[in-house]
Write an enzyme that holds these catalytic residues in place. Structure first.
Site, PDB file in Angstrom:
ATOM      1  N   ASN A  13       3.940  -4.236  -2.665  1.00 21.77           N
ATOM      2  CA  ASN A  13       3.293  -4.488  -1.378  1.00 21.77           C
ATOM      3  C   ASN A  13       2.358  -5.682  -1.572  1.00 21.77           C
ATOM      4  OD1 ASN A  13       1.931  -4.477   1.024  1.00 21.77           O
ATOM      5  ND2 ASN A  13       0.916  -2.488   0.709  1.00 21.77           N
ATOM      6  N   LYS A  41       0.780  -7.289   0.614  1.00 24.82           N
ATOM      7  CA  LYS A  41      -0.321  -7.300   1.595  1.00 24.82           C
ATOM      8  C   LYS A  41      -0.513  -8.718   2.145  1.00 24.82           C
ATOM      9  CE  LYS A  41      -2.248  -3.301  -0.683  1.00 24.82           C
ATOM     10  NZ  LYS A  41      -3.392  -2.483  -1.025  1.00 24.82           N
ATOM     11  N   HIS A  52       0.585   2.674   6.324  1.00 23.58           N
ATOM     12  CA  HIS A  52      -0.252   2.360   5.166  1.00 23.58           C
ATOM     13  C   HIS A  52      -1.710   2.631   5.529  1.00 23.58           C
ATOM     14  CE1 HIS A  52      -2.362   0.158   2.064  1.00 23.58           C
ATOM     15  NE2 HIS A  52      -1.262   0.262   1.350  1.00 23.58           N
ATOM     16  N   GLU A 104      -4.324   1.077   5.057  1.00 21.35           N
ATOM     17  CA  GLU A 104      -5.062  -0.067   5.628  1.00 21.35           C
ATOM     18  C   GLU A 104      -4.734  -0.239   7.111  1.00 21.35           C
ATOM     19  OE1 GLU A 104      -3.814  -2.843   2.618  1.00 21.35           O
ATOM     20  OE2 GLU A 104      -4.958  -1.677   1.157  1.00 21.35           O
ATOM     21  N   GLU A 107      -0.350   7.840  -1.341  1.00 22.57           N
ATOM     22  CA  GLU A 107      -1.343   6.879  -1.822  1.00 22.57           C
ATOM     23  C   GLU A 107      -2.746   7.394  -1.512  1.00 22.57           C
ATOM     24  OE1 GLU A 107       0.443   2.670  -2.052  1.00 22.57           O
ATOM     25  OE2 GLU A 107      -0.164   2.974   0.019  1.00 22.57           O
ATOM     26  N   GLY A 124      -6.521  -0.213  -4.696  1.00 26.61           N
ATOM     27  CA  GLY A 124      -7.290  -1.432  -4.933  1.00 26.61           C
ATOM     28  C   GLY A 124      -8.622  -1.191  -5.627  1.00 26.61           C
ATOM     29  N   SER A 166      -3.449   1.706  -7.508  1.00 30.19           N
ATOM     30  CA  SER A 166      -3.782   1.125  -8.815  1.00 30.19           C
ATOM     31  C   SER A 166      -2.731   1.396  -9.896  1.00 30.19           C
ATOM     32  CB  SER A 166      -5.167   1.590  -9.273  1.00 30.19           C
ATOM     33  OG  SER A 166      -6.159   1.157  -8.342  1.00 30.19           O
TER      34      SER A 166
HETATM   35  P1  PGA Z   1      -2.967  -1.147  -5.237  1.00 26.18           P
HETATM   36  O1  PGA Z   1      -2.382  -0.951  -3.750  1.00 26.18           O
HETATM   37  O2  PGA Z   1      -1.796  -1.029  -6.177  1.00 26.18           O
HETATM   38  O3  PGA Z   1      -3.587  -2.517  -5.240  1.00 26.18           O
HETATM   39  O4  PGA Z   1      -3.963  -0.046  -5.456  1.00 26.18           O
HETATM   40  C1  PGA Z   1      -1.388  -0.024  -3.459  1.00 26.18           C
HETATM   41  C2  PGA Z   1      -1.072  -0.039  -1.995  1.00 26.18           C
HETATM   42  O5  PGA Z   1      -1.992  -0.177  -1.181  1.00 26.18           O
HETATM   43  O6  PGA Z   1       0.103   0.074  -1.590  1.00 26.18           O
END
Ligand code: PGA
Length: 250
Positions: free
Chosen positions: A9, A11, A93, A95, A165, A171, A211
């Protein structure tokens, strides 16, 4: 064995040249693994063209609108994605839920519209820190699935991909332990088995996200109900993401 998947992803990261180089490096470096790359809208065509040179890589959108078409300036529809040849789309997601107020009902519509256009939704669920601290994560995730997915038929549900997640792990550098991940993945699979059947539950890949790195991927992916990962930060570095894809169960 269920399909094991490493999904990237990106983003809202990377400029055109960087995106092209990363895609080329994946085309060259990914062997013997199923990889899905969720890229920003402007790079979909480039990514689709590059992925055509690989037997292992497919392309995903990161979002789509929940309506077919219309006066929604700035939005992208599932029929548009289908017409480009995009096969996957992230839905829900954290976000999107947090910053764009995407709630259960809207996400249910997004799942429906993707399926209606032969796009596989990669449906994301997961609890924020406050919910985990209150030990209410099982109920929280159950509600996310009930409100946005459990209206589907068993046949439809067996076509989707799930990603668990935990929001506190996205993140942040803080990963769920393999035991925490396995516990939730097992819970999700039991919910699907109760709502539908063991056969449907067994068919749906459940990816872990939050992460994931090359250094923890193997331990996470070795869990029986963890079928790969949805990877943000570490997917922006070709070697790191290729190593994650190599850590999938064989
Ligand atoms: P990350 O993000 O690996 O940077 O923690 C995962 C995601 O949001 O899909």
């Amino acid at each position: 064995m269920r399909k094991q998947i490493a999904a990237a992803n990106w983003k809202m990261n990377l400029k055109k040249d960087e995106a092209q180089s990363l895609m080329q490096a994946l085309v060259q470096g990914v062997k013997d693994a199923t990889v899905i790359v969720a890229v920003p809208f402007p790079y979909l065509n480039m990514a689709l063209e590059a992925s055509a040179q690989s037997a292992h890589i497919s392309v995903s959108a990161q979002n789509c609108h929940h309506k077919e078409s219309g006066a929604y300036t700035g939005e992208v529809s599932a029929p548009m994605l289908q017409s480009l040849g995009v096969q996957y789309c992230l839905v829900g997601h954290s976000e999107r839920r947090e910053y764009f107020s995407e709630h259960h009902q809207m996400l249910a519509h997004k799942v429906d519209i993707c399926l209606a256009h032969d796009i596989t939704p990669i449906f994301c669920c997961g609890e924020p820190l406050s919910v985990r601290e209150a030990a209410a994560q099982a109920h929280h995730v159950e509600q996310q699935l009930r409100e946005s997915l459990f209206h589907l038929s068993g046949e439809q549900l067996s076509k989707i991909i799930l990603a668990y997640e935990p929001v506190w792990a996205i993140g942040t550098g803080k990963t769920a332990t393999e035991v925490e991940a396995q516990d939730m993945h097992h819970h999700i699979r039991s919910l699907i088995a109760n709502q539908y059947s063991a056969g449907v539950a067994d068919a749906v890949p459940i990816l872990y996200g939050g992460s994931v790195k090359a250094s923890n991927a193997k331990t996470l992916f070795s869990q029986p109900d963890v079928d790969g990962g949805l990877v943000g930060g570490a997917s922006l570095v070709a070697d790191e993401f290729i190593a994650i894809a190599q850590a999938l169960k064989k």
